[in-house]
Design a protein around this motif. Sequence first.
Motif, mmCIF file in Angstrom:
data_model
loop_
_atom_site.group_PDB
_atom_site.id
_atom_site.type_symbol
_atom_site.label_atom_id
_atom_site.label_comp_id
_atom_site.label_asym_id
_atom_site.label_seq_id
_atom_site.Cartn_x
_atom_site.Cartn_y
_atom_site.Cartn_z
ATOM 1 N N GLU A 144 -7.417 0.890 -5.503
ATOM 2 C CA GLU A 144 -7.427 1.341 -4.108
ATOM 3 C C GLU A 144 -7.329 0.143 -3.185
ATOM 4 O O GLU A 144 -8.016 -0.858 -3.368
ATOM 5 N N GLY A 145 -6.452 0.228 -2.215
ATOM 6 C CA GLY A 145 -6.316 -0.833 -1.239
ATOM 7 C C GLY A 145 -5.400 -1.970 -1.650
ATOM 8 O O GLY A 145 -5.197 -2.899 -0.889
ATOM 9 N N ILE A 146 -4.866 -1.915 -2.854
ATOM 10 C CA ILE A 146 -3.929 -2.959 -3.293
ATOM 11 C C ILE A 146 -2.513 -2.491 -2.999
ATOM 12 O O ILE A 146 -2.151 -1.360 -3.322
ATOM 13 N N ARG A 147 -1.728 -3.359 -2.393
ATOM 14 C CA ARG A 147 -0.330 -3.014 -2.118
ATOM 15 C C ARG A 147 0.407 -2.784 -3.436
ATOM 16 O O ARG A 147 0.121 -3.449 -4.443
ATOM 17 N N PRO A 148 1.373 -1.863 -3.462
ATOM 18 C CA PRO A 148 2.079 -1.532 -4.702
ATOM 19 C C PRO A 148 2.686 -2.739 -5.422
ATOM 20 O O PRO A 148 2.604 -2.827 -6.647
#
Length: 177
Positions: A144-148
């Motif tokens: 969660e919250g990590i860019r793809p």
Amino acid sequence: MVKIRPFDEQTQTEQPKRRLRSLDLPGENGDITALLRQAAGAQRLAEERLLADLGVTPPQLAALTLIGANPGLLAADLARKAKLTPQTVSLIVANLRRAGLVREEDGAFSAASRARPLALTPEGEKILRLGRERTESASARLTEGIRPKREKALRRWLAAIAAGLPLPGAALDADDL
């Protein structure tokens, strides 16, 4: 409180403060292998708690996952795929069999061989489904919250470590970061 400084008796001079090694530092400044171990331990503990009421451990769920994806899998193949020793897999399979989650199939096997293909029982399929739902939701929370792009790079890096590549960081592209 009096601070005691290191003293070299031979030269009668104060020694410079010794810099802490990265192993001594906590958090993001810590040694990468220690951080990986700590992260894996924390995740495993979380998974153990999620699976406790199902009566399976994370390694048992991993075995159920492999058997479910490969019906007829032999214990030796399970050990290779899971990167575990045959003795460990034998114990895991024995416990799963005793719990009624795995059965030996009456498949084509050599009479001289003691190896029997493994398959999930209906109860094993149910526990696998419930366990996977729980662990997948816990896994989703990790990213969660990590860019793809960064998630993809993280996955590539971890896969390279698991594959035993000599330079796992080389699997990353400059634009991944």
